[in-house]
Enzyme design. Sequence first.
Site, PDB file in Angstrom:
ATOM      1  N   CYS A  94       0.823  -1.214   0.000  1.00 44.59           N
ATOM      2  CA  CYS A  94       0.000   0.000   0.000  1.00 44.59           C
ATOM      3  C   CYS A  94       0.858   1.265   0.000  1.00 44.59           C
ATOM      4  CB  CYS A  94      -0.870   0.029   1.240  1.00 44.59           C
ATOM      5  SG  CYS A  94      -1.774  -1.473   1.532  1.00 44.59           S
TER       6      CYS A  94
ATOM      7  N   ARG B  62       5.051  -0.283  -6.205  1.00 42.56           N
ATOM      8  CA  ARG B  62       5.028  -1.057  -4.962  1.00 42.56           C
ATOM      9  C   ARG B  62       4.010  -2.190  -5.009  1.00 42.56           C
ATOM     10  NH1 ARG B  62       7.491   1.842  -0.857  1.00 42.56           N
ATOM     11  NH2 ARG B  62       6.407   0.598   0.670  1.00 42.56           N
TER      12      ARG B  62
ATOM     13  N   TRP C 173      -3.246  -2.691  -1.291  1.00 40.68           N
ATOM     14  CA  TRP C 173      -2.916  -4.092  -1.615  1.00 40.68           C
ATOM     15  C   TRP C 173      -3.741  -4.920  -0.643  1.00 40.68           C
ATOM     16  CZ3 TRP C 173      -0.472  -8.363   0.705  1.00 40.68           C
ATOM     17  CH2 TRP C 173       0.044  -9.320  -0.170  1.00 40.68           C
TER      18      TRP C 173
ATOM     19  N   ASN D 237      -2.023   1.949   6.032  1.00 44.97           N
ATOM     20  CA  ASN D 237      -1.211   0.785   5.672  1.00 44.97           C
ATOM     21  C   ASN D 237      -0.988  -0.018   6.943  1.00 44.97           C
ATOM     22  OD1 ASN D 237      -0.986   2.006   3.204  1.00 44.97           O
ATOM     23  ND2 ASN D 237       1.169   2.595   3.437  1.00 44.97           N
ATOM     24  N   GLY D 238      -0.969  -1.328   6.824  1.00 44.53           N
ATOM     25  CA  GLY D 238      -0.739  -2.151   8.010  1.00 44.53           C
ATOM     26  C   GLY D 238      -1.965  -2.973   8.338  1.00 44.53           C
TER      27      GLY D 238
ATOM     28  N   GLU E 299      17.411 -18.395  -7.243  1.00 43.53           N
ATOM     29  CA  GLU E 299      17.079 -17.030  -7.656  1.00 43.53           C
ATOM     30  C   GLU E 299      16.566 -17.009  -9.102  1.00 43.53           C
ATOM     31  OE1 GLU E 299      16.437 -14.388  -6.334  1.00 43.53           O
ATOM     32  OE2 GLU E 299      16.784 -12.791  -7.759  1.00 43.53           O
TER      33      GLU E 299
ATOM     34  N   LYS F  32      12.878 -15.659 -10.171  1.00 48.05           N
ATOM     35  CA  LYS F  32      12.682 -14.583 -11.163  1.00 48.05           C
ATOM     36  C   LYS F  32      11.671 -15.014 -12.204  1.00 48.05           C
ATOM     37  CE  LYS F  32      13.815 -11.898  -9.533  1.00 48.05           C
ATOM     38  NZ  LYS F  32      14.496 -11.733  -8.310  1.00 48.05           N
TER      39      LYS F  32
ATOM     40  N   GLU G 266       7.945 -15.476 -10.727  1.00 49.48           N
ATOM     41  CA  GLU G 266       7.217 -14.293 -10.249  1.00 49.48           C
ATOM     42  C   GLU G 266       6.782 -13.362 -11.378  1.00 49.48           C
ATOM     43  OE1 GLU G 266       9.410 -11.800  -7.523  1.00 49.48           O
ATOM     44  OE2 GLU G 266      11.244 -12.039  -8.642  1.00 49.48           O
TER      45      GLU G 266
ATOM     46  N   HIS H  48      16.829 -37.272  -6.431  1.00 49.68           N
ATOM     47  CA  HIS H  48      15.997 -37.706  -5.306  1.00 49.68           C
ATOM     48  C   HIS H  48      14.554 -37.261  -5.460  1.00 49.68           C
ATOM     49  CE1 HIS H  48      19.636 -39.081  -3.378  1.00 49.68           C
ATOM     50  NE2 HIS H  48      20.185 -37.952  -3.788  1.00 49.68           N
TER      51      HIS H  48
ATOM     52  N   LYS I  56       6.197  -4.603  -3.931  1.00 48.05           N
ATOM     53  CA  LYS I  56       7.642  -4.355  -3.896  1.00 48.05           C
ATOM     54  C   LYS I  56       8.181  -4.463  -2.484  1.00 48.05           C
ATOM     55  CE  LYS I  56      11.647  -3.343  -5.524  1.00 48.05           C
ATOM     56  NZ  LYS I  56      12.346  -4.518  -6.063  1.00 48.05           N
TER      57      LYS I  56
HETATM   58  C1  F6R Z   1      11.822 -11.121  -5.572  1.00 44.10           C
HETATM   59  C2  F6R Z   1      11.615 -10.076  -4.595  1.00 44.10           C
HETATM   60  C3  F6R Z   1      11.208 -10.461  -3.218  1.00 44.10           C
HETATM   61  C4  F6R Z   1      12.029  -9.666  -2.198  1.00 44.10           C
HETATM   62  C5  F6R Z   1      11.542  -9.938  -0.777  1.00 44.10           C
HETATM   63  C6  F6R Z   1      12.384  -9.217   0.253  1.00 44.10           C
HETATM   64  O1  F6R Z   1      12.223 -10.595  -6.791  1.00 44.10           O
HETATM   65  O2  F6R Z   1      11.756  -8.926  -4.885  1.00 44.10           O
HETATM   66  O3  F6R Z   1      11.344 -11.827  -3.008  1.00 44.10           O
HETATM   67  O4  F6R Z   1      13.371 -10.018  -2.342  1.00 44.10           O
HETATM   68  O5  F6R Z   1      10.202  -9.513  -0.659  1.00 44.10           O
HETATM   69  O6  F6R Z   1      12.375  -7.844   0.060  1.00 44.10           O
HETATM   70  P1  F6R Z   1      13.454  -6.908   0.694  1.00 44.10           P
HETATM   71  O7  F6R Z   1      14.771  -7.255   0.119  1.00 44.10           O
HETATM   72  O8  F6R Z   1      13.020  -5.516   0.343  1.00 44.10           O
HETATM   73  O9  F6R Z   1      13.425  -7.150   2.181  1.00 44.10           O
END
Ligand code: F6R
Length: 608
Positions: free
Chosen positions: A2, A27, A74, A100-101, A481, A485, A488, A504, A603
């Site tokens: 949010c 975000r 959100w 927010n929250g 990773e 990527k 997502e 396994h 984000k």
């Molecule tokens: C994946 C991604 C998320 C963040 C995770 C932690 O591309 O962006 O998995 O890595 O939400 O976020 P931060 O690093 O901001 O604590």
Amino acid sequence: MCGIIGYVGPKPVVPLLIEGLKRMEYRGYDSAGVAVYDGTVLHTRRAAGKIAKLEAVLAANPVHGAIGIGHTRWATHGPPTERNAHPHRSADGTISVVHNGIIENVNTLRAALQELGYVFNSDTDTEVLAHLIQELFDGSLEEAVLSALTKVEGTYGLAVLSSRDAGKIVAARKGSPLLIGVGHGENFLASDPSAVLAHTRQVVYLDDGDVAVIEHDAYRVIDAHAATISRKVDRIHWDLAEIERGGYDHFMLKEIFEQPVSVENTMRGRLILDDGTAKLGGINLSHDELLRIDNVIITACGTSWHSALIGEMMIEELCRIPVEVEYASEFRYKNPIVSDRTLCIVISQSGETADTLAAMREAKRRGARTLGLVNVVGSTIAREDDGGVYLHAGPEIGVASTKAFTSQVVALALLTLKLARKHNLSVVRGRELAQAMHDLPAQIQTVLETATVIEAIAEEFKHATNFLYLGRGYSFPTALEGALKLKEISYIHAEGYPAAEMKHGPIALIDDQMPVVFIAPHDAVFDKVVSNIQECRARHGRTIVITTRDEPALKGLIDYEIRIPETVDMLSPVLAAVPLQLLAYYIAVKRGANVDQPRNLAKSVTVE
Ligand code: F6R
């Protein structure tokens, strides 16, 4: 997640609110709204979906005023509909709230308000705040908010507007970021500095427990007893251009291509080539304190958790100190073993991730020294840790983390180098590692030059429904990773595994339809990975292999090859991550996905 924006000043407020909300679109959100005071009454306009929908609502039914609040939501309590979008109004329509929250005692508060005759028009927890503030209002908005907050359990960043005590926005923070943008004859409120940067660089970050009263020519920060407290004015040092796309189709692509520079910036002034070590001014740990560390815990979420796994290997290999990596969401609830000789490294791009922040506070409470590896300057983790290493990667807008990941790995390498040289690492080996780090930006540039090769591979696999990513040693977290990527942003199911672990279970999935990405640099485990590639080929899996040189052992085993430069083992994730990011990006674009704002994702995840 949010976003909150607020404005008090002489200008028409609606365009300012909309612009602020758009700056925070990255975000992640699923509905939006504004409340505006026109000098007589409060008006609310809201819409489910993107901000463009809200603009259409405003065009059809305009509002005018010079004070207002806006929100991107959100969804947590209730689906992303117009009736659940913020702002929420009190029953008498004189109070508007954005929040927010999460209010944890929402059910108790709602029941008590219903007893008093309040009727609820949404499924949200936020609506209780609007009615509660109305119930407690006695002429002063800040007093009503302070009084309401004594009854609220949970987390909030909130902004409140009233037509009965007009001319001010009252804001409060507990667990969800908020800042005041200080202007001349106008002031702003926002949950993210990018929302105010077009208007002012002067910001006051609120701390948990702060309440702020913002008027056009003044602002005050007060505590729970209404006593004024002083908070310093910070300056935002980055530019608007850094949060614009700059000619790229997407922020994600821009950020992938920025990595030669972002990695360089992470190392700037910190790498000491001659001594084979690193200088990290902010860690606030003396020589003796560094040597006193018995064990390290690294805690993080998502992509940052993947870089933590790489950090674990680096520190254990070079410093011979035991390291554990913990998901922040698990660490905080598991009664961890921590002592005053524990160093807790906290990794977060945003510096606001709720679980990571809570894990850091828990580690601190148990006596650990905390060290934040954070990108966003002034974020809560950066302000609350005992010491820190800023990533200096620049603003990361694309929801999928790219340049923050490579900068995290580099920051961990700097820290490892410093720590290892305090222990037993020789100056010769230190110099070798420092030189390899120094060479990374140019090597990343070389990888970026293979983008067209990767785009062609993406074309081949854009209709795949599953992907496997396999690697060993330092390449295992890289495989995780790469899979994250892809899933997502393209919504293709993808899994990362240690390459040998494939036997396994996951090997059952391999057939002539299954793309398998191997991360196979020429490192200590290269020969082992070659065997795993053979096992995959024997089941007709389609292999995409990221490797570093011509290798007879790989002959006949590779369907698609991506070449990256050689480096020392511990830095190979920095180079291998780049083609994985590009592969995910091109596949997602070819599938028509919204790369910068993937569905359901935010984000910065500021709720538990
Ligand atoms: C994946 C991604 C998320 C963040 C995770 C932690 O591309 O962006 O998995 O890595 O939400 O976020 P931060 O690093 O901001 O604590």
